[in-house]
Design a protein around this motif. Structure first.
Motif, PDB file in Angstrom:
ATOM      1  N   LYS A   1       1.045  -1.122  -0.162  1.00 33.58           N
ATOM      2  CA  LYS A   1      -0.021   0.026   0.091  1.00 33.58           C
ATOM      3  C   LYS A   1       0.721   1.258  -0.059  1.00 33.58           C
ATOM      4  N   PHE A   2       0.262   2.044  -0.438  1.00 29.40           N
ATOM      5  CA  PHE A   2       0.942   3.566  -0.233  1.00 29.40           C
ATOM      6  C   PHE A   2       0.352   4.309   0.980  1.00 29.40           C
ATOM      7  N   ARG A   3       1.292   4.567   1.713  1.00 29.64           N
ATOM      8  CA  ARG A   3       1.006   5.433   3.157  1.00 29.64           C
ATOM      9  C   ARG A   3       0.893   6.894   2.828  1.00 29.64           C
ATOM     10  N   LYS A   4       1.358   7.321   2.058  1.00 29.41           N
ATOM     11  CA  LYS A   4       1.263   8.947   1.781  1.00 29.41           C
ATOM     12  C   LYS A   4       0.740   9.273   0.444  1.00 29.41           C
ATOM     13  N   TRP A   5      -0.290  10.015   0.387  1.00 30.39           N
ATOM     14  CA  TRP A   5      -1.085  10.417  -0.690  1.00 30.39           C
ATOM     15  C   TRP A   5      -1.916  11.481  -0.641  1.00 30.39           C
ATOM     16  N   ASP A   6      -2.378  12.149  -1.647  1.00 30.30           N
ATOM     17  CA  ASP A   6      -3.474  13.280  -1.466  1.00 30.30           C
ATOM     18  C   ASP A   6      -4.584  13.272  -2.509  1.00 30.30           C
ATOM     19  N   ALA A   7      -5.551  13.380  -2.484  1.00 29.17           N
ATOM     20  CA  ALA A   7      -6.422  13.375  -3.465  1.00 29.17           C
ATOM     21  C   ALA A   7      -7.371  14.824  -3.672  1.00 29.17           C
ATOM     22  N   THR A   8      -7.634  15.240  -4.660  1.00 29.33           N
ATOM     23  CA  THR A   8      -8.635  16.543  -5.032  1.00 29.33           C
ATOM     24  C   THR A   8      -9.799  16.002  -5.647  1.00 29.33           C
ATOM     25  N   ILE A   9     -11.053  16.062  -5.075  1.00 25.72           N
ATOM     26  CA  ILE A   9     -12.253  15.532  -5.631  1.00 25.72           C
ATOM     27  C   ILE A   9     -13.306  16.583  -5.734  1.00 25.72           C
ATOM     28  N   SER A  10     -13.824  16.796  -6.985  1.00 25.96           N
ATOM     29  CA  SER A  10     -15.011  17.609  -7.121  1.00 25.96           C
ATOM     30  C   SER A  10     -15.857  16.680  -7.869  1.00 25.96           C
ATOM     31  N   PHE A  11     -16.885  16.115  -7.204  1.00 24.13           N
ATOM     32  CA  PHE A  11     -17.883  15.231  -7.946  1.00 24.13           C
ATOM     33  C   PHE A  11     -19.380  15.407  -7.605  1.00 24.13           C
ATOM     34  N   ASP A  12     -20.063  15.752  -8.675  1.00 25.39           N
ATOM     35  CA  ASP A  12     -21.613  15.839  -8.673  1.00 25.39           C
ATOM     36  C   ASP A  12     -22.178  14.598  -9.165  1.00 25.39           C
ATOM     37  N   PRO A  13     -22.493  13.535  -8.405  1.00 27.09           N
ATOM     38  CA  PRO A  13     -23.259  12.437  -9.134  1.00 27.09           C
ATOM     39  C   PRO A  13     -24.510  12.673 -10.078  1.00 27.09           C
ATOM     40  N   LYS A  14     -25.006  13.872 -10.059  1.00 29.18           N
ATOM     41  CA  LYS A  14     -25.867  14.467 -11.113  1.00 29.18           C
ATOM     42  C   LYS A  14     -25.442  14.937 -12.395  1.00 29.18           C
ATOM     43  N   LYS A  15     -24.144  15.105 -12.473  1.00 30.08           N
ATOM     44  CA  LYS A  15     -23.448  15.799 -13.523  1.00 30.08           C
ATOM     45  C   LYS A  15     -21.915  15.004 -13.400  1.00 30.08           C
ATOM     46  N   PRO A  16     -21.888  13.889 -13.546  1.00 28.94           N
ATOM     47  CA  PRO A  16     -20.575  13.101 -13.413  1.00 28.94           C
ATOM     48  C   PRO A  16     -19.466  13.969 -14.494  1.00 28.94           C
ATOM     49  N   GLU A  17     -19.884  14.277 -15.801  1.00 30.92           N
ATOM     50  CA  GLU A  17     -19.165  14.673 -16.684  1.00 30.92           C
ATOM     51  C   GLU A  17     -18.432  16.058 -16.380  1.00 30.92           C
TER      52      GLU A  17
ATOM     53  N   SER B   1     -17.373  16.423 -13.332  1.00 28.75           N
ATOM     54  CA  SER B   1     -16.635  16.152 -12.218  1.00 28.75           C
ATOM     55  C   SER B   1     -15.111  16.184 -12.352  1.00 28.75           C
ATOM     56  N   ASN B   2     -14.294  16.236 -11.385  1.00 31.05           N
ATOM     57  CA  ASN B   2     -12.695  16.023 -11.589  1.00 31.05           C
ATOM     58  C   ASN B   2     -11.990  15.477 -10.293  1.00 31.05           C
ATOM     59  N   VAL B   3     -11.369  14.631 -10.704  1.00 33.16           N
ATOM     60  CA  VAL B   3     -10.522  13.783  -9.601  1.00 33.16           C
ATOM     61  C   VAL B   3      -8.828  13.958  -9.950  1.00 33.16           C
ATOM     62  N   SER B   4      -8.374  14.011  -8.995  1.00 30.53           N
ATOM     63  CA  SER B   4      -6.615  14.118  -9.139  1.00 30.53           C
ATOM     64  C   SER B   4      -6.210  13.480  -7.892  1.00 30.53           C
ATOM     65  N   PHE B   5      -5.062  12.731  -8.034  1.00 30.82           N
ATOM     66  CA  PHE B   5      -4.255  11.855  -6.980  1.00 30.82           C
ATOM     67  C   PHE B   5      -2.650  12.435  -7.132  1.00 30.82           C
ATOM     68  N   THR B   6      -2.190  12.429  -6.077  1.00 30.83           N
ATOM     69  CA  THR B   6      -0.520  12.629  -6.092  1.00 30.83           C
ATOM     70  C   THR B   6      -0.122  11.636  -4.899  1.00 30.83           C
ATOM     71  N   ILE B   7       0.578  10.634  -5.322  1.00 35.68           N
ATOM     72  CA  ILE B   7       1.172   9.586  -4.605  1.00 35.68           C
ATOM     73  C   ILE B   7       2.533   9.519  -4.468  1.00 35.68           C
TER      74      ILE B   7
END
Length: 191
Positions: free
Chosen positions: A49-65, A67-73
């Protein structure tokens, strides 16, 4: 400034403010979240597993198109729980942490499949290699305003130059690596 220009500026400010509020309201709860992986060494599954990471999530289930997801591991945080193996992971043949301290994922699109299931397309970057991936994600409502996002996908480690030199032999370490995640996220609108 005309009344029309002021109205347009006000509308743009409110829209931007709403978008920022949505993005700020969605937080990953690290204590309930995990990014792990499974590789096979001589046919035997080995979990890490990765012990250190960060995520930015902007998600709307009604408008998934929209939405934006990004990860830095942090690649140096990868661990198998074995001191000998963990000491090898940061070396140049594997993650080359000195030169490539982070892996990233940036979404480029998302679509709903129904029943709380989504596909997230994006670019995965590891050791300077960039590949398109499609990540299946299943959402489930938890308690206390937490939504769980889970999924798994497989990468080819050699596509990212993970395990170079003598370690490129896939009879020792399989080329397929399954990446799996469980994210606890607050602030997601009801499904």
């Amino acid at each position: 400034m005309s009344a029309l220009t002021r109205s347009a500026a006000l509308a743009a400010t409110l829209l931007l403010g709403s978008s920022l509020a949505l993005a700020q309201a969605q937080k990953v709860v690290p204590a309930q979240s995990e990014i792990g992986f499974t590789s096979k060494q001589m046919g035997v599954p080995v979990d890490g597993k990765f012990r250190k990471w960060d995520a930015t999530i902007s998600f709307d289930p009604k408008k998934p198109e929209a939405s934006n997801v990004s990860f830095t591991i942090d690649t140096g945080s990868a661990g198998f729980g074995s001191p000998e193996t963990d000491a090898e992971v940061p070396k140049p043949a594997w993650f080359n942490v000195a030169k490539f301290p982070q892996a990233t994922f940036q979404s480029s699109g998302m679509k709903a499949l129904g029943g709380g299931k989504f596909e997230v397309a994006g670019k995965l970057t590891i050791k300077g290699s960039v590949k398109d991936v499609v990540v299946p994600v299943a959402l489930a409502q938890g308690t206390g305003g937490v939504t769980f996002a889970t999924g798994a996908f497989t990468i080819k480690r050699l596509d990212f130059k993970i395990g170079e030199g003598e370690w490129a032999d896939t009879s020792m370490v399989a080329n397929d690596v399954q990446v799996r995640f469980k994210l606890a996220v607050t602030g997601v609108a009801p499904l």
